[in-house]
Write a protein that holds these residues in place. Sequence first.
Motif, PDB file in Angstrom:
ATOM      1  N   GLN A  11      -7.386  -8.540   1.813  1.00 47.96           N
ATOM      2  CA  GLN A  11      -6.039  -7.970   1.653  1.00 47.96           C
ATOM      3  C   GLN A  11      -5.343  -8.583   0.444  1.00 47.96           C
ATOM      4  O   GLN A  11      -4.598  -7.917  -0.260  1.00 47.96           O
ATOM      5  CB  GLN A  11      -5.189  -8.230   2.916  1.00 47.96           C
ATOM      6  CG  GLN A  11      -5.677  -7.561   4.172  1.00 47.96           C
ATOM      7  CD  GLN A  11      -5.447  -6.064   4.177  1.00 47.96           C
ATOM      8  OE1 GLN A  11      -5.723  -5.394   3.190  1.00 47.96           O
ATOM      9  NE2 GLN A  11      -4.979  -5.527   5.275  1.00 47.96           N
ATOM     10  N   ASN A  38      -6.632  -6.883  -2.495  1.00 47.64           N
ATOM     11  CA  ASN A  38      -6.007  -5.556  -2.575  1.00 47.64           C
ATOM     12  C   ASN A  38      -4.610  -5.655  -3.168  1.00 47.64           C
ATOM     13  O   ASN A  38      -4.212  -4.829  -3.978  1.00 47.64           O
ATOM     14  CB  ASN A  38      -5.913  -4.911  -1.183  1.00 47.64           C
ATOM     15  CG  ASN A  38      -7.270  -4.495  -0.659  1.00 47.64           C
ATOM     16  OD1 ASN A  38      -8.222  -4.360  -1.413  1.00 47.64           O
ATOM     17  ND2 ASN A  38      -7.367  -4.278   0.632  1.00 47.64           N
ATOM     18  N   GLN A  66      -8.973  -1.142   1.838  1.00 46.91           N
ATOM     19  CA  GLN A  66      -7.861  -1.520   2.715  1.00 46.91           C
ATOM     20  C   GLN A  66      -8.009  -0.895   4.103  1.00 46.91           C
ATOM     21  O   GLN A  66      -7.746  -1.542   5.110  1.00 46.91           O
ATOM     22  CB  GLN A  66      -6.528  -1.088   2.092  1.00 46.91           C
ATOM     23  CG  GLN A  66      -5.388  -1.186   3.101  1.00 46.91           C
ATOM     24  CD  GLN A  66      -4.236  -2.016   2.674  1.00 46.91           C
ATOM     25  OE1 GLN A  66      -3.978  -2.174   1.498  1.00 46.91           O
ATOM     26  NE2 GLN A  66      -3.524  -2.559   3.633  1.00 46.91           N
ATOM     27  N   ASP A 101      -8.026  -3.052   7.353  1.00 48.13           N
ATOM     28  CA  ASP A 101      -7.000  -2.843   8.394  1.00 48.13           C
ATOM     29  C   ASP A 101      -7.658  -2.712   9.760  1.00 48.13           C
ATOM     30  O   ASP A 101      -7.214  -3.296  10.742  1.00 48.13           O
ATOM     31  CB  ASP A 101      -6.184  -1.565   8.111  1.00 48.13           C
ATOM     32  CG  ASP A 101      -5.217  -1.739   6.939  1.00 48.13           C
ATOM     33  OD1 ASP A 101      -4.941  -2.895   6.575  1.00 48.13           O
ATOM     34  OD2 ASP A 101      -4.755  -0.720   6.403  1.00 48.13           O
ATOM     35  N   LYS A 130       0.846  -1.205   0.000  1.00 47.41           N
ATOM     36  CA  LYS A 130       0.000   0.000   0.000  1.00 47.41           C
ATOM     37  C   LYS A 130       0.881   1.254   0.000  1.00 47.41           C
ATOM     38  O   LYS A 130       0.588   2.240  -0.661  1.00 47.41           O
ATOM     39  CB  LYS A 130      -0.908   0.010   1.232  1.00 47.41           C
ATOM     40  CG  LYS A 130      -1.848   1.202   1.217  1.00 47.41           C
ATOM     41  CD  LYS A 130      -2.604   1.401   2.505  1.00 47.41           C
ATOM     42  CE  LYS A 130      -3.490   2.626   2.396  1.00 47.41           C
ATOM     43  NZ  LYS A 130      -4.172   2.935   3.649  1.00 47.41           N
TER      44      LYS A 130
END
Length: 199
Positions: free
Chosen positions: A166, A169, A118, A122, A67
């Motif tokens: 994730q 992502n 995300q 998270d 990220k």
Amino acid sequence: MNYLEGIEVIQKYTSGSSVEPVLKFIMTVPHNEEAFANALDEVGGINRYPDTFVGLLSFISFILGQKSKMSQLYETALDRYETLNQVTAKRRPTEEESKIKRTLTDFILKIEKVFEIQDLTDESLVKELNRFVSEANLYGVTDNEIKNLKVSSKTVALVEPHLDKQRENYYQYKKLGAVMTRLIRIADYILAEAKMGAG
């Protein structure tokens, strides 16, 4: 690497408080980028994700690293978009300039969408880590014991859907990263041409 300090940070998290301190700690957890990238391409069957506490942190650290790379490209793309806007503020943009501005906008919005997913993921993962750490009663454990600490099957079941997200992502970052790099290069080329034209 002081995992005990990290556990303290995770324990301090309360619902509604910022996940930033926890993510900051997780970012410092070492991870083998190549190994995770390869493993993600081969993930399947049982034991899909690390089942140790440190392994889990390491995996999340890897994703946060991806990220962070994407954030840099995103900032660069925004910068190029702004520069193109300034260049074309006093004159009509050329076809190439209009096209690259449109394309940059499309991809900037796509990246923002992945960032949103995300951020939510998270937060969910930090909540689960907090729950695990609170229930595992880790008072008095040594750093060494933490390194071998297995995650409960309940926690594995709870975090798996978030880790799947994730993983998605990660593939989005991979795909968008390649496109963004190319778009920034094209924007640089167009801006250089505009500069020559203005000069």
